[in-house]
Structures are given as C-alpha cells and as structure tokens.
Design a protein around this motif. Structure first.
Motif, PDB file in Angstrom:
ATOM      1  N   MET A   1      69.356  47.966  -3.498  1.00  0.00           N
ATOM      2  CA  MET A   1      69.592  47.822  -2.065  1.00  0.00           C
ATOM      3  C   MET A   1      68.885  48.963  -1.344  1.00  0.00           C
ATOM      4  N   PHE A   2      68.250  48.633  -0.264  1.00  0.00           N
ATOM      5  CA  PHE A   2      67.507  49.607   0.545  1.00  0.00           C
ATOM      6  C   PHE A   2      67.928  49.428   1.997  1.00  0.00           C
ATOM      7  N   ARG A   3      68.472  50.497   2.591  1.00  0.00           N
ATOM      8  CA  ARG A   3      68.888  50.431   3.999  1.00  0.00           C
ATOM      9  C   ARG A   3      68.224  51.546   4.778  1.00  0.00           C
ATOM     10  N   ILE A   4      67.781  51.194   5.971  1.00  0.00           N
ATOM     11  CA  ILE A   4      67.163  52.179   6.864  1.00  0.00           C
ATOM     12  C   ILE A   4      67.848  52.070   8.219  1.00  0.00           C
ATOM     13  N   TRP A   5      68.102  53.217   8.822  1.00  0.00           N
ATOM     14  CA  TRP A   5      68.828  53.292  10.089  1.00  0.00           C
ATOM     15  C   TRP A   5      67.860  53.753  11.160  1.00  0.00           C
ATOM     16  N   GLY A   6      67.791  53.000  12.239  1.00  0.00           N
ATOM     17  CA  GLY A   6      66.954  53.359  13.374  1.00  0.00           C
ATOM     18  C   GLY A   6      67.809  53.628  14.595  1.00  0.00           C
ATOM     19  N   LYS A   7      67.413  54.667  15.351  1.00  0.00           N
ATOM     20  CA  LYS A   7      68.174  55.041  16.548  1.00  0.00           C
ATOM     21  C   LYS A   7      67.199  55.332  17.683  1.00  0.00           C
ATOM     22  N   ILE A   8      67.540  54.867  18.868  1.00  0.00           N
ATOM     23  CA  ILE A   8      66.803  55.227  20.070  1.00  0.00           C
ATOM     24  C   ILE A   8      67.623  56.276  20.802  1.00  0.00           C
ATOM     25  N   ILE A   9      66.998  57.417  21.052  1.00  0.00           N
ATOM     26  CA  ILE A   9      67.679  58.560  21.657  1.00  0.00           C
ATOM     27  C   ILE A   9      67.056  58.866  23.022  1.00  0.00           C
ATOM     28  N   LYS A  10      67.925  59.047  24.011  1.00  0.00           N
ATOM     29  CA  LYS A  10      67.492  59.466  25.341  1.00  0.00           C
ATOM     30  C   LYS A  10      68.508  60.469  25.878  1.00  0.00           C
ATOM     31  N   ASP A  11      68.015  61.597  26.353  1.00  0.00           N
ATOM     32  CA  ASP A  11      68.880  62.664  26.889  1.00  0.00           C
ATOM     33  C   ASP A  11      69.963  63.067  25.890  1.00  0.00           C
ATOM     34  N   ASN A  12      69.565  63.200  24.628  1.00  0.00           N
ATOM     35  CA  ASN A  12      70.466  63.603  23.536  1.00  0.00           C
ATOM     36  C   ASN A  12      71.626  62.638  23.303  1.00  0.00           C
ATOM     37  N   LYS A  13      71.460  61.392  23.709  1.00  0.00           N
ATOM     38  CA  LYS A  13      72.485  60.372  23.476  1.00  0.00           C
ATOM     39  C   LYS A  13      71.849  59.175  22.793  1.00  0.00           C
ATOM     40  N   MET A  14      72.566  58.606  21.844  1.00  0.00           N
ATOM     41  CA  MET A  14      72.071  57.421  21.168  1.00  0.00           C
ATOM     42  C   MET A  14      72.287  56.213  22.070  1.00  0.00           C
ATOM     43  N   LYS A  15      71.192  55.567  22.443  1.00  0.00           N
ATOM     44  CA  LYS A  15      71.269  54.405  23.329  1.00  0.00           C
ATOM     45  C   LYS A  15      71.353  53.096  22.542  1.00  0.00           C
ATOM     46  N   LYS A  16      70.658  53.036  21.403  1.00  0.00           N
ATOM     47  CA  LYS A  16      70.674  51.848  20.556  1.00  0.00           C
ATOM     48  C   LYS A  16      70.566  52.308  19.114  1.00  0.00           C
ATOM     49  N   ASP A  17      71.145  51.526  18.226  1.00  0.00           N
ATOM     50  CA  ASP A  17      70.925  51.781  16.812  1.00  0.00           C
ATOM     51  C   ASP A  17      70.992  50.471  16.054  1.00  0.00           C
ATOM     52  N   GLN A  18      70.409  50.500  14.875  1.00  0.00           N
ATOM     53  CA  GLN A  18      70.352  49.294  14.064  1.00  0.00           C
ATOM     54  C   GLN A  18      70.117  49.708  12.618  1.00  0.00           C
ATOM     55  N   THR A  19      70.741  48.990  11.705  1.00  0.00           N
ATOM     56  CA  THR A  19      70.520  49.203  10.281  1.00  0.00           C
ATOM     57  C   THR A  19      69.854  47.966   9.714  1.00  0.00           C
ATOM     58  N   SER A  62      62.944  61.848   4.088  1.00  0.00           N
ATOM     59  CA  SER A  62      63.292  60.423   4.245  1.00  0.00           C
ATOM     60  C   SER A  62      63.778  60.140   5.657  1.00  0.00           C
ATOM     61  N   LYS A  63      63.185  60.851   6.623  1.00  0.00           N
ATOM     62  CA  LYS A  63      63.595  60.744   8.023  1.00  0.00           C
ATOM     63  C   LYS A  63      62.431  61.222   8.895  1.00  0.00           C
ATOM     64  N   THR A  64      62.215  60.562  10.036  1.00  0.00           N
ATOM     65  CA  THR A  64      61.198  61.022  10.977  1.00  0.00           C
ATOM     66  C   THR A  64      61.513  60.505  12.376  1.00  0.00           C
ATOM     67  N   ARG A  65      60.838  61.106  13.357  1.00  0.00           N
ATOM     68  CA  ARG A  65      60.995  60.707  14.764  1.00  0.00           C
ATOM     69  C   ARG A  65      59.656  60.287  15.332  1.00  0.00           C
ATOM     70  N   PHE A  66      59.702  59.227  16.142  1.00  0.00           N
ATOM     71  CA  PHE A  66      58.514  58.756  16.847  1.00  0.00           C
ATOM     72  C   PHE A  66      58.725  59.001  18.339  1.00  0.00           C
ATOM     73  N   GLY A  67      57.910  59.849  18.923  1.00  0.00           N
ATOM     74  CA  GLY A  67      57.976  60.137  20.360  1.00  0.00           C
ATOM     75  C   GLY A  67      56.878  59.416  21.110  1.00  0.00           C
ATOM     76  N   ASP A  78      63.501  59.138  24.690  1.00  0.00           N
ATOM     77  CA  ASP A  78      62.880  60.362  24.183  1.00  0.00           C
ATOM     78  C   ASP A  78      62.204  60.152  22.835  1.00  0.00           C
ATOM     79  N   TYR A  79      62.900  59.486  21.920  1.00  0.00           N
ATOM     80  CA  TYR A  79      62.291  59.219  20.619  1.00  0.00           C
ATOM     81  C   TYR A  79      63.052  58.139  19.863  1.00  0.00           C
ATOM     82  N   LEU A  80      62.359  57.548  18.912  1.00  0.00           N
ATOM     83  CA  LEU A  80      62.928  56.606  17.952  1.00  0.00           C
ATOM     84  C   LEU A  80      63.000  57.353  16.626  1.00  0.00           C
ATOM     85  N   GLU A  81      64.186  57.430  16.063  1.00  0.00           N
ATOM     86  CA  GLU A  81      64.368  58.118  14.784  1.00  0.00           C
ATOM     87  C   GLU A  81      64.715  57.104  13.716  1.00  0.00           C
TER      88      GLU A  81
END
Length: 87
Positions: A1-19, A62-67, A78-81
């Motif tokens: 099993m392989f799971r990856i978590w994505g988060k959209i961050i704006k103003d230090n708050k998570m606006k959206k996330d998805q696994t 095993s983690k990175t941010r896209f600005g 601000d970024y997608l992590e």
C-alpha cells in the motif's frame, strides 16, 4: 500500500487536503507522479514543475513543497505540500 498526502496551505492554514492511495505494482516514482497529478486534477491546478531542490528534498525526507516557482499559472495559495505517509 502506498499513500501520499497533499495539502494546500495559505497564510499558515491548511485550506485543502487529500490522501491518494495507490496499490498498483508501479514504481515509486510513477506512484508519486500519479498521486500529484490526481490531486492537481481534483483541485483544478496545473501540474507543478519538479525543480532540483524538490527532487533532493523529496529523496531525503519523502516530503516537498511546490510554491509559485513550480507553477506556470498564478496560484492563490502559498504552497502545495506532498508527503508520503505509507509505503
């Protein structure tokens, strides 16, 4: 099993996330790209460009941010992590 978590961050708050879960026999690299592309499609975003800094950070943590530098279009966050949470 392989799971990856994505988060959209704006103003230090998570606006959206998805696994994203991937149980195929693809390579790790293909699973990562497929998950990122699926997230971007679901959130109606352009696909991010992987810079050398993203690649080295992801290999190490095993983690990175896209600005803004990773997207051709302007982004309204601000970024997608992304982070691998289970392999």
């Amino acid at each position: 099993m392989f799971r990856i978590w994505g988060k959209i961050i704006k103003d230090n708050k998570m606006k959206k996330d998805q696994t994203i879960l991937n149980e195929t026999d693809d390579t790790r690299t293909h699973k990562i790209f497929d998950a990122v592309y699926e997230m971007c499609d679901n959130w109606d975003l352009s696909k991010p460009i992987w810079l050398d800094s993203n690649i080295s950070e992801f290999k190490e943590l095993s983690k990175t941010r896209f600005g803004q530098d990773n997207f051709i279009e302007n982004i309204d966050f601000d970024y997608l992590e992304i982070q691998v949470i289970e392999e």
